[in-house]
Design a protein around this motif. Sequence first.
Motif, short mmCIF file in Angstrom:
data_model
loop_
_atom_site.label_atom_id
_atom_site.label_comp_id
_atom_site.label_asym_id
_atom_site.label_seq_id
_atom_site.Cartn_x
_atom_site.Cartn_y
_atom_site.Cartn_z
N THR A 105 0.83 -1.06 0.01
CA THR A 105 -0.06 0.10 -0.10
C THR A 105 0.89 1.03 0.05
N ALA A 106 2.11 1.32 0.73
CA ALA A 106 2.79 2.52 0.71
C ALA A 106 3.68 2.68 -0.48
N SER A 107 3.68 1.64 -1.25
CA SER A 107 4.16 1.87 -2.61
C SER A 107 3.74 2.63 -3.55
N THR A 108 2.28 2.97 -3.29
CA THR A 108 1.47 3.77 -3.95
C THR A 108 1.84 5.38 -3.39
N LEU A 109 2.62 5.49 -2.36
CA LEU A 109 2.69 6.75 -1.94
C LEU A 109 4.09 7.11 -1.95
N ASP A 110 4.89 6.41 -3.33
CA ASP A 110 6.34 6.36 -3.14
C ASP A 110 7.00 7.97 -3.32
N ASP A 111 6.02 8.84 -4.26
CA ASP A 111 6.54 10.12 -4.23
C ASP A 111 5.81 11.16 -3.26
N GLU A 112 5.38 10.56 -2.02
CA GLU A 112 4.49 11.56 -1.21
C GLU A 112 5.26 11.49 0.29
N THR A 113 6.55 11.64 0.37
CA THR A 113 7.02 11.71 1.36
C THR A 113 7.02 12.69 2.43
N ASP A 114 6.17 13.79 2.10
CA ASP A 114 5.84 15.00 2.96
C ASP A 114 4.22 14.84 3.28
N LEU A 115 3.69 13.69 2.99
CA LEU A 115 2.16 13.66 3.15
C LEU A 115 1.88 13.84 4.72
N PRO A 116 0.90 14.75 4.83
CA PRO A 116 0.59 15.03 6.38
C PRO A 116 0.17 13.81 7.16
N ARG A 117 0.23 13.89 8.35
CA ARG A 117 -0.16 12.63 9.03
C ARG A 117 -1.67 12.15 8.83
N ASP A 118 -2.48 13.33 8.85
CA ASP A 118 -3.92 12.94 8.80
C ASP A 118 -4.20 12.12 7.34
N ASP A 119 -3.58 12.76 6.18
CA ASP A 119 -3.92 12.22 4.99
C ASP A 119 -3.13 10.69 4.89
N LEU A 120 -1.72 10.66 5.48
CA LEU A 120 -1.29 9.37 5.63
C LEU A 120 -2.24 8.37 6.23
N ALA A 121 -2.79 8.66 7.44
CA ALA A 121 -3.86 7.72 8.17
C ALA A 121 -4.99 7.32 7.13
N GLN A 122 -5.38 8.36 6.35
CA GLN A 122 -6.52 8.12 5.55
C GLN A 122 -5.82 7.03 4.30
N LYS A 123 -4.74 7.17 4.06
CA LYS A 123 -4.16 6.23 2.81
C LYS A 123 -4.07 4.83 3.65
N LEU A 124 -3.60 4.92 4.66
CA LEU A 124 -3.07 3.45 5.26
C LEU A 124 -4.44 3.05 6.38
N LYS A 125 -5.41 3.43 5.94
CA LYS A 125 -6.75 3.04 7.11
C LYS A 125 -6.96 1.77 6.87
N GLY A 126 -6.60 0.77 5.74
CA GLY A 126 -7.09 -0.53 5.40
C GLY A 126 -6.04 -1.44 5.81
N ASN A 127 -4.88 -0.93 6.26
CA ASN A 127 -3.77 -1.57 6.91
C ASN A 127 -3.38 -1.52 8.30
N LEU A 128 -3.81 -2.70 8.84
CA LEU A 128 -3.37 -2.55 10.25
C LEU A 128 -1.95 -3.19 11.00
N CYS A 129 -1.47 -2.62 12.11
CA CYS A 129 -0.39 -3.20 12.52
C CYS A 129 -0.82 -3.29 13.96
N ARG A 130 -0.48 -4.45 14.52
CA ARG A 130 -0.73 -4.77 15.91
C ARG A 130 0.43 -4.43 16.98
N CYS A 131 1.51 -4.37 16.15
CA CYS A 131 2.73 -4.19 16.84
C CYS A 131 3.63 -2.89 16.97
N THR A 132 3.39 -2.02 16.07
CA THR A 132 4.43 -0.88 16.13
C THR A 132 3.72 0.29 16.86
#
Length: 901
Positions: A105-132
């Motif tokens: 999923t993050a590979s689709t954001l390859d050019d968006e290293t300055d993505l604001p946290r809220d936008d990033l949260a929206q892009k990654l909302k379908g991917n859960l991590c239980r550890c980090t």
Amino acid sequence: MLVGINGTPTECSPRPGQCLRTLLRDHAHFEVKKGCDAGDCGACSVLVDGEPVHSCIFPAFRAVDRQVTTVAGLGTPEDLHPVQRRFVEAGGFQCGFCTAGMVVTASTLDDETDLPRDDLAQKLKGNLCRCTGYRSIADAVHGVVNTEKVTDGPSSGRSLSAPAATRIVTGTEDYTLDITPAGLLHASVLGSPHPHARVVSIDTSVAEALPGVRLVLTSADSPDRLFSTARHEQRTDDPDDTRVIDTVMRFKGQRVAVVVGETLADAEAGCRALVVEYEVLPAVFDPAAASLPGAPLVHADKGQESRIADPSRNLVAELHGGTGDVDAAVADADAVVTGRFTTQRIQHVHLETHGTIGWMDDSGRLTLRTSTQVPFLVRNEICEIFGLRPDRVRVFTARVGGGFGGKQELLTEDIVALAVLRTGSPVQFEFTRGDEFTVSPCRHPFQVDVTVAGTADGVLTALAVDVVTDAGAYGNHSPGVMFHGCGESVAVYRCANKRVDAKSVYTNNIPSGAFRGYGLGQVIFAVESAIDDLARDLDIDPFEFRRRNVVVPGDPLVAAHVEGDDLMFGSYGLDQCLDLAERALREGNGVGAPPGWKVGEGMAIAMIATIPPRGHFAEVTVSLGREGTYEIGIGTAEFGNGTTTVHTQIAATELATSPDRIVVRQSDTDSATYDTGAFGSAGTVVAGKALLAAVLLLSERIRGVAASAFGVAPEACILGPEGVHCEDRFMSLPDVLADAGGTLTASGDSGGVPRSLAFNVHAFRVAVEESTGTVRILQSIQSADAGTVMNPQQCRGQVEGGVAQGIGSALYEEIQTDGAGTVVTDSIRSYHVPQFADIPPTEVYFADTYDQLGPFGAKSMSESPYNPVAPALANAIKDAIGSRLHALPLSSDRVWRSLDG
Ligand code: FES
């Protein structure tokens, strides 16, 4: 039909109803993980024509004539995709089970290293991590480098990247079920529809006649050996109350029968064809009701040999003790706080479910590849259950996809062992995500009555807890969780008058078991809430009240059962933790409150023994290899706790070599001598200590070989990466090995005693919206005393992950039942695992201490960060709105109702 998979046209025949994930794994694309089967977790994410999809809900036929890209198609360990490289450099994973999907999923954001946290949260909302806790994942997307490449100098104390990092980010690291032995059969379980019932009869004839069904197992096939699914060094710590397949069902979903089929669908069809007659028995779901005379008895058939405290009262275990006179102290106090606090059932939700593949090896030995934190203890219990010699059973793990205590249970291995022994064929048994919620042991619900009292000058004079825990249908881990819960939570305070009463009670609910913190979090929620109210009543700052009353070196450690013999202050950093958290809170970083919301601050403390009690052993071997490399044989398992990295650092430092010359062979009863297992962070402090002893001895032996060859004293010789320097002479490591006859090995062990103490302090600033009860975290701070921080990036990640899990379970996570034994939150979606957007950043600070008992001065720091989170949140909410919440989770409706009241 052709599907393009990672650029290769692949002949595929999608079956009706087949999802893309199953098709890909059927074609050995094991990098595509199975986490939920419902599109909830994102572990199976792949790109279809460049768009990320959850392949578990993407029909396989829709991939025909399209291009599918898995994480393995993005890059290889030798040629990483930029996003994969950034996940390595940021340390953006722990167990790594979510990582393949997350990277896709993050590979689709390859050019968006300055993505604001809220936008990033929206892009990654379908991917859960239980550890980090997601911070390191955000760092990975943003291109932040947290890890170091260590090529010279000591590696301990530095943020070394995990040895498996490049394999994890490319999907080439194997997990338990990422193999398919030839002729693999699949097991499926028929679960009881009743919470309490006797199986009168089972007609297996129709099932056995179905095509593809190879075997039906009922209680008649089960070894008549009682055991506990909980695993401990001392197997007698837990009551023997369980059979592989029993005739009495004590919770809904318990195994009635097992069907083994050529495919999973065959096995499931076999289960549906079984005809079972039940005698329904009266059931009980409330520990208080279960304790009353005349209550239905869950284990009335058990005798003394089961080590149940009192089956005639549904009593698994009890504890009574204390010191001084609590009643007199309460009578003399200037302020007294009493309250009843309750905590809920929680699931671990490790993204890799429980699973085992077993087979007979070429020598006819039973072999189990399983997702466990405790391979040696599983091996030993399988031998007990089936009457096998230890040398006839091998148990090992691949990388374990998260555990949090949930994999200190023997839940799938016994069925696979029975099926393999009966069929002679390889057999796989895997929990579904639904099984994880409905039959896998959960966190014990606690009811804690607390009394605390103090004097006007801020001295705590009384501390009493009366605890009832719901063990559920089986007593696995229940005595230990009860004892531990009432241990450091009470011992952390210096108080002349203490009383502890506790009991753990059987009900017909799903079994409870081990979970991060092992009971401490539940009691700490109650004690730290009450202490906070007492400080407020005495008009003393909560940080200051703790400073005046916590134990310090020289104080005895007193609870009902904490014996000081093997528990001591190897180092002490609670004072620093209090200072660090308070200073950060006063600095007031974090975000501002929405207009009109009530703002409050709160904190809580936690102490934890660095090693589990009653024995924890590790025996480690280290060998010099032919190319100047070293091989470690170590028994503890890696499940995201980072012990492999720490062990590599310990060995590389003492052997004066680079981390890439250390090979760790672990968690295999064949390649290590013994290890009790991965409890908390015992891998760092117990196995780490055994490893340190082994590498020191090996270093001495290597230098000794060179010294004797050159006729000099060993003290004149120094070990380096390539060999041994003895004054002006040099002997290479391959020459040392040859001189030693081709083998040079040393071993070390650790008995896990004495045990030290670690500390955590958490502080929050929160805002509460009065019209809805919504709680927003404005600032989250945790200070931790981990002794020497062996790997700052990794240790920070453990703290952040523990805090994230703590926030989820403090605010909304809850396994809900219908009150009659049925779990109604049986999916990730209905249960609510925190997503990226749910978890605020946490400021993490480490105390500067050196532990006298741990390797390199280190202490454990995996499970304890969880423990102070819930009470710190509750105390902050109280500060904001003036209401004390006594029950977890601190959901918005509960907060709102408390406002209404
Ligand atoms: Fe994300 Fe374990 S690292 S689930």
